[in-house]
Design an enzyme around this catalytic site. Sequence first.
Site, PDB file in Angstrom:
ATOM      1  N   PHE A  23     -16.976   9.732   4.200  1.00 45.23           N
ATOM      2  CA  PHE A  23     -16.184   9.312   3.045  1.00 45.23           C
ATOM      3  C   PHE A  23     -16.501   7.869   2.694  1.00 45.23           C
ATOM      4  CE2 PHE A  23     -12.452   7.139   1.343  1.00 45.23           C
ATOM      5  CZ  PHE A  23     -12.210   7.891   0.214  1.00 45.23           C
ATOM      6  N   ASP A  41      -4.829   5.913  -4.180  1.00 37.74           N
ATOM      7  CA  ASP A  41      -4.500   7.282  -4.557  1.00 37.74           C
ATOM      8  C   ASP A  41      -4.510   7.455  -6.078  1.00 37.74           C
ATOM      9  OD1 ASP A  41      -3.829   9.901  -4.299  1.00 37.74           O
ATOM     10  OD2 ASP A  41      -2.136   9.556  -2.961  1.00 37.74           O
ATOM     11  N   ASP A  85      -6.860  -2.527   3.502  1.00 38.94           N
ATOM     12  CA  ASP A  85      -5.940  -3.576   3.077  1.00 38.94           C
ATOM     13  C   ASP A  85      -6.268  -4.932   3.694  1.00 38.94           C
ATOM     14  OD1 ASP A  85      -4.396  -1.557   1.771  1.00 38.94           O
ATOM     15  OD2 ASP A  85      -3.524  -1.048   3.712  1.00 38.94           O
ATOM     16  N   ASP A 144      -1.397  -0.908   6.063  1.00 33.22           N
ATOM     17  CA  ASP A 144      -1.590  -0.381   7.413  1.00 33.22           C
ATOM     18  C   ASP A 144      -3.031  -0.082   7.757  1.00 33.22           C
ATOM     19  OD1 ASP A 144      -1.824   1.827   5.667  1.00 33.22           O
ATOM     20  OD2 ASP A 144      -1.369   3.199   7.315  1.00 33.22           O
ATOM     21  N   GLY A 145      -3.935  -0.170   6.816  1.00 35.48           N
ATOM     22  CA  GLY A 145      -5.293   0.284   7.102  1.00 35.48           C
ATOM     23  C   GLY A 145      -6.349  -0.763   6.868  1.00 35.48           C
ATOM     24  N   ASP A 173       0.870  -1.171   0.000  1.00 33.48           N
ATOM     25  CA  ASP A 173       0.000   0.000   0.000  1.00 33.48           C
ATOM     26  C   ASP A 173       0.908   1.222   0.000  1.00 33.48           C
ATOM     27  OD1 ASP A 173      -2.282   1.625   0.247  1.00 33.48           O
ATOM     28  OD2 ASP A 173      -1.996   1.715   2.415  1.00 33.48           O
ATOM     29  N   ARG A 202      -0.406  14.850  -3.380  1.00 37.43           N
ATOM     30  CA  ARG A 202      -1.771  14.340  -3.326  1.00 37.43           C
ATOM     31  C   ARG A 202      -2.715  15.517  -3.476  1.00 37.43           C
ATOM     32  NH1 ARG A 202      -4.631  10.473   1.255  1.00 37.43           N
ATOM     33  NH2 ARG A 202      -6.592  10.209   0.134  1.00 37.43           N
TER      34      ARG A 202
END
Length: 1249
Positions: free
Chosen positions: A649, A771, A904, A900-901, A525, A705
């Site tokens: 979101f 992203d 994933d 990490d999130g 990621d 970003r």
Amino acid sequence: MRSSRPSKRLSRLGSNSGPGVAYHRTQSVRTVLNEGEDDEIECIGYKRSVLRVVLCYIGMIWTAGILWLIFYWRADWKLKCMAYQVCLSEATWVLIKDGYTQNHVSKVQRLTIDKDSGLTREDIKLMLRKDVLVNSHEFRFFRYQKLKYIWNPTDGVFSKLRALDDGVKSYEFFQQLQGLSEDEQRKRRFLYGENVINIRVRSYFVLLIQEVLNPFYVFQLFSVLLWFSDEYYYYASCIVIMSAGSIFISLVTTRKQSVMLRDMVASSHMVQISRSGGECLNFELSEIFPPEPDSSLVASSPMVQISRSGEEFMVDEKKLVPGDVLVIPPNGCPMTCDAVLLTGNCIVNESMLTGESVPITKTPLPNNEQEANVIYSPEEHKRHTLYCGTQVIQTRYYGSELVKAVVVRTGFSTAKGTLVRAILYPKPMDIKLYRDALKFISVMFGIAAIGFIYTIIVLALQDATAREIVLKALDIITIAVPPALPAALTIGIVYAQNRLKRKSIYCISPSRINLCGTLDVVCFDKTGTLTEDGLDLMGVVPAENARFSKMVTNIQQLPFDNLLVAMTTCHSLTRIQGELNGDPLDVKMFDATNWTLEEPTETESSNFDMLMPTIVKPPGTVQNYNETVPNSDFKQVGTEVGIVRQFPFSSSLQRMSVITRTLGEDHMAVYSKGAPEKILSLCSTKSIPEDFHKMLVGYTKQGFRVLAIAWKPLDPSLQWHKALKVPRDDVENDLQLLGLLVMQNKLKPETTPVIKELIAAQIRIVMVTGDNMLTAVNVARKCGILQPHDRVIMVEALPPDGIKVENITWTYAETDIPPESPSQETSLNAIIVQMEANHKTNYHFAMGGKSFAAIRDHYPYLMPRFAVSGTVFARMSPNQKAQLVESLQELEYSVGMCGDGANDTGALKTAHAGISLSEAEASVASPFTSKIPNITCVPEVIREGRAALVTSFSMFKYMALYSVIQFVSVMILYSIQSNLGDFMFMYIDLCIITVVAIFMGRSEAYAKIVTRKPLSQLMTTPILASLILQITVQALVQTTAFFVLKLQSWFEPLVPNEEDYYANIKCYETTTIFLVSCFQYLIVAVAFSTGKPYTKPIYRNYLYSGALVVLTIFTTIVVLVPWDKLENLLELRSYPVYAFRGVIIGIAVGNLVISLLIEFGVVPRYWLKYILECMWCRETKPSRKFNAVEIEMENDPEWPPLEGASYPTVEHPAEAGEDNGNSSKELLSNQETQTGVNEKGDGVSSTQF
């Protein structure tokens, strides 16, 4: 996560009997359950036969319990022997075949609907939406992995018992806000059971029985009894003591793990619910469904007082049933069930389930006409769902309104229950090492059978007694077959797991450590993994009157206008104990404004018509709610803004929005923030600057970003109660673009060195992120995933839309980052590079999530090529990340994943080695969890995996040679009616073999990850050649020593003692064979200690090398020093000529030289592999599927396509997808296509301008 493709087994079933037709009839013998889901299973009906049962029990008696043991180990064999297949409607037992070819057996139970339950057929039909009763008063079900499957006589299938998470429309939840009555709750509890997660904690006695009945210990018990019968009392006693110690340690460890898991999931809380109707009474809960054997509840269920007057009251969590209405307290609470939020907002910490430490805001389920008939799904509506195992930190509510949620799932059906089931029933890994080890044991059984027959013949010719023949023949089996081999293979894994733990890397699936040593690809990621968690705000680029202004880097210099208000309100931040919490990006954005955020009291909320859960203020604001601010004075300092509603979101929508109201304004406004391409599609074209595309590309190519911000005022007639129910789509349209938010995401300092280390080891790196495409490509170049000279081909795949045919467009991106600022005038063609003659050199594919989905759906025959050459995958959803890992695995890649999130989690679970960067010591989200928040854990896991893997191979070869050496020794001695003595066996097995087995696995991993990967399976030419050559050498050496002894002039052959067999042990032959074999055990231990390049050299394993030195010295002393007491203890006969002792040492030295030459001089050479393959008439073929795809692409002159090449729509045959794209080149054609930047890469379609 639902499976993206049907299983092979399901495909076979469909091909045999049509597409699911035969599996939904009442008379069907088998059916597929949970079709298309991860837990898809095949169910086959059986019914016991009295005759078969009687015959099986007779067989158990005749075989002295051996058949019973076989049935104990293989319950599916027992079912097939005792029962016959019947249609599922008559089945009393079911055979369940899961997606991993494993079989399970479950009994079909019947539950009678009696008067005490209060249930009627109509009640059940109402709850389950189908009639499941049989004979009007009972229903049938079976349990599988803690879940119930109910028989549906109408459809003729079993189906998983579901609650309100299946087929319930949104409006139906709001009809249950009054809660359930006592009678309704009792009925549902009868059907669904208690809201508990039972963890079976077996007693020590039960664990002891189960451990003793393990095949290893059964064989050990058989061996011990045989040795006692053969009068090997000392040796057998030592084995009994060692086995007892091993069993004791195993029992303590197993029970400790069960208790830890039980305590981890234990929960005992009182919860507040809303109940309709009834009176006040006390009652005690009794479980209706019969409990599973050997299970214990995690906590007791106390007596509680329940009010049935329509008010809220406290109950024990175990009494919750689907449909109950929870009242969430203002200060939060732990969730003990899955519930859908209906009123108010909740701030939730879901780190226990996802590893994501950032609190998440949960909003109510939409309650409007447009979404009233939407079917509720806990996965699709996760922003409105409170999951069991999470912690509600605090709630937000309006005035006196309570925060309420309806229970949708309880017990093991909840999210927490699902994860606990994943721990209790882990996905079996297809580890070839263990399968090959079992094959080798089968071969050794064959050798033992030959030895068994040989022993019978030899002893019969020597006129041995029947008892002696039986004992010696059976003893051959205990010698030739190494029962400890499977256990020995895990020693290296245990040491590796402990070393990883010392490095703050925790593993909940130790069997995957070996798989880490074979990794070919590692997927990363981006945000939070390769780059820092937090983003630095570079600045904002305001857009006004369809024109961009210069970037503003000091946000506090922004005028008080809609752009500033958007930055202060369009987020999901909250204050927890005074600290600002939320997404790091939102925190950075809000802090840059220097505004303050307050969680208002009920009094403050009343100033905003009781609708403001959060208020933001500019610095220096003085509260004065009695003064009215004129509408025209919007920019007055001191103005406060309240957030009326938040649209959280969504990864699928790639945006979030808020509805706000500024104090004194007569209307509300909506602000949206998200991916530029998404926000752009919602904006009015009049507000979009002409250079939007160029500006966006410029920033993203530099690795920034970029988010877009937009707004619009809402109709003044929209009141607060309507704003809380208005559909999202009704306000997220015709927006006005406010500008771009530019964030800088810095690489972690550890990222680039780790990437270089992995690439140097020829481990492929893939970036998979949510992203922007160009941002991801830029980060990939900066960290070294893409080299400066590498070409990036951005792929855009378009599905058919009824007008435009599907096609794939290829765009070649330039390799260098332009030096000029993106605000300067730059031609769009600067990022387009036309490849000419040398287009096959070092290219990488990059594609977005939509293109990835289109290729999977419409170009499956091309998927292998993109999987092999794809390096950057952007705008990927969580499900698509897991699908990418699956695609790589289908090509026989060994895949690692590091993230990490929560996005994933699916990929982490799917990968062979998933590594989660989390603060938790153990996360159920992935097999590995690293508390070090960077990717340095990846090479550590790979190094330890390689060390554990080669250690397992070395241990396998050593245990195999140990059995063969001892087998040869005994065979030679049986020929002269002798055998090894009791203490000889003890010295070999306890002093040499046990010490080597324990300490060999302590070898630490080598510091460098080399290019050459270790072998991943036993049945390969190098390992088989090593085993065959070493077995041959050891057998020849023993035979040579035996015949050299016979050539000595002083040699006196053994004269067998017919009356006392054990008097034959002390002879020259036995002494020589024993001494030579002792050296052989030590020699092969040294030869199989590989050292570099996967483990440190043998001398760095101090305990192991020290033990070998001590054992070698002691064995040498036994040979060279004629010590009477020691020789008598070991039953050795002293040689009359001292020089022969030197001969034995010389034989041992020669053996050592030959063995080392084989391992380090012959086996590693490629010419040996070539010769053996020629001898075995093997054709050299690609070792794995991805190798074949690489060769195919290399030989395809039209691959990769040139700029603008496209694939037209074709009817591709089904079999084309099975040959890994071999025929895909035939479909290449060049079409005239519009050259432009990949729309998925920069997120903007050039046709919009």
